[in-house]
Design an enzyme around this catalytic site. Structure first.
Site, short mmCIF file in Angstrom:
data_model
loop_
_atom_site.label_atom_id
_atom_site.label_comp_id
_atom_site.label_asym_id
_atom_site.label_seq_id
_atom_site.Cartn_x
_atom_site.Cartn_y
_atom_site.Cartn_z
N PRO A 1 0.94 -1.16 0.03
CA PRO A 1 -0.05 0.00 0.16
C PRO A 1 0.89 1.26 -0.02
O PRO A 1 1.98 1.37 0.59
CB PRO A 1 -0.89 0.04 1.37
CG PRO A 1 -0.97 -1.63 1.57
CD PRO A 1 0.44 -2.15 1.22
N GLU A 2 0.44 2.17 -0.73
CA GLU A 2 1.12 3.64 -0.84
C GLU A 2 0.26 4.64 -0.25
O GLU A 2 -0.84 4.57 0.43
CB GLU A 2 1.33 3.79 -2.46
CG GLU A 2 2.30 2.42 -2.89
CD GLU A 2 2.73 2.85 -4.55
OE1 GLU A 2 2.86 3.93 -4.81
OE2 GLU A 2 2.99 1.85 -5.07
N LYS B 1 4.05 6.38 4.19
CA LYS B 1 3.07 4.96 4.31
C LYS B 1 2.84 4.54 5.78
O LYS B 1 2.55 3.07 5.72
CB LYS B 1 3.89 3.81 3.65
CG LYS B 1 4.36 4.23 1.81
CD LYS B 1 4.92 3.06 1.21
CE LYS B 1 5.60 3.71 -0.25
NZ LYS B 1 6.34 2.63 -0.74
N ARG C 1 13.87 -2.89 -8.62
CA ARG C 1 12.56 -2.77 -8.59
C ARG C 1 12.19 -2.68 -10.21
O ARG C 1 12.89 -2.14 -11.21
CB ARG C 1 11.96 -1.36 -8.02
CG ARG C 1 12.55 -1.28 -6.52
CD ARG C 1 11.66 -2.18 -5.65
NE ARG C 1 10.43 -1.85 -5.34
CZ ARG C 1 9.89 -0.82 -4.73
NH1 ARG C 1 10.47 -0.34 -3.91
NH2 ARG C 1 8.50 -0.76 -4.70
#
Length: 283
Positions: free
Chosen positions: A2-3, A63, A272
């Site tokens: 979750p961002e 976050k 990433r």
């Protein structure tokens, strides 16, 4: 993971359901690695420390979820990959992934005590309890960069030009800017037609201002849509977000670019992945 929009949605859900409530009992079935208690509080267990506390505020930093409690304590929560908070007005059977259950004192209109459950099937999420004095000395909070929705364009330009680095890793660096992750970094760079490997110092002031505007626009839109549900994310009420319907780059590998029709590609940059259009976002 979750961002910012997803965590903000959870925070707003917690404010609507548990703010001002008192914790009457705590059930813990989490592994020791999931819960951290500050050094000044080590003499007592997490459950004992939480019991009887009133939830005085719920805030977001990057976050991270910060739940201020009576007695000058703060519960600091990071959802990681699959952590969830679920609020239940009525008793429901325990799920094997319910790691912590907070029972709340019932209101006069409630026949049974409601509960707030922290559920995490991968058990990467963390609940940390600290005194307010030691909270902001902790790694993971003290080094956080500015909030993207509070950052003005001029400051963003200065930050990008102060140090030359690839744009995608910079946006993911929580000490550079707090709250962004793969989803919204990919979307903002695609909207701005910036290659994820482009050096921050190589972009014009106008282009950086454009990127700043897209970051804020996308984050606000995602918050209004209750976040992006591309895996297991859901709000406190169990409802998923809907911003995934508006994604143009993230998770669209092999699909046509909304701007030019060229196929979106996925490339590993550092550790990433990045999704971008090789035509619109030229290096």
């Amino acid at each position: 993971m979750p961002e910012l929009p997803e965590v903000e949605t959870v925070v707003r859900g917690l404010r609507d359901t548990v703010l001002g409530r008192t914790i009457s009992r705590v059930r813990v079935s989490a592994p020791p690695s999931s819960i951290v208690v500050g050094k000044s509080l080590k003499s007592r267990s997490f459950a004992r420390l939480m019991t009887g506390r009133r939830i005085e505020s719920v805030e977001r930093r990057g976050k991270n979820i910060l739940m201020a409690l009576s007695g000058d304590l703060t519960l600091w929560v990071h959802l990681k990959m699959t952590g969830h908070f679920y609020f239940y007005e009525n008793p429901v059977p325990y799920d094997k992934h319910d790691l912590v259950t907070f029972y709340l004192e019932p209101l006069q209109t409630e026949k049974r005590p409601p509960s707030l459950r922290f559920n995490d099937y991968r058990r990467f999420g963390r609940l940390r309890l600290f005194s307010n004095e030691e909270l902001w000395q902790q790694d993971g909070l003290k080094e956080l960069g500015p909030e993207p929705l509070e950052l003005d364009a001029a400051s963003f330009v200065t930050m990008c030009r102060t140090r030359s680095r690839m744009m995608k890793p910079a946006l993911l660096d929580q000490s550079f800017i707090a709250g962004l992750g793969n989803i919204y970094a990919d979307e903002a760079l695609h909207a701005s037609r910036i290659h994820p490997k482009r050096l921050t110092s190589s972009l014009t002031k106008r282009k950086l201002e454009e990127l700043h505007a897209h970051i804020q626009r996308l984050l606000r839109m995602a918050i209004s849509k209750m976040g992006t549900s591309v895996d297991t994310y859901a709000g406190v009420d169990g409802q998923p977000g809907s911003f995934q319907k508006y994604l143009r780059a993230y998770g669209r590998e092999g699909e046509a670019c909304a701007f030019c029709g060229r196929k979106i590609v996925r490339e590993k940059i550092g550790s990433r992945s990045a999704h971008y259009c090789p035509r619109c976002q030229r290096l």
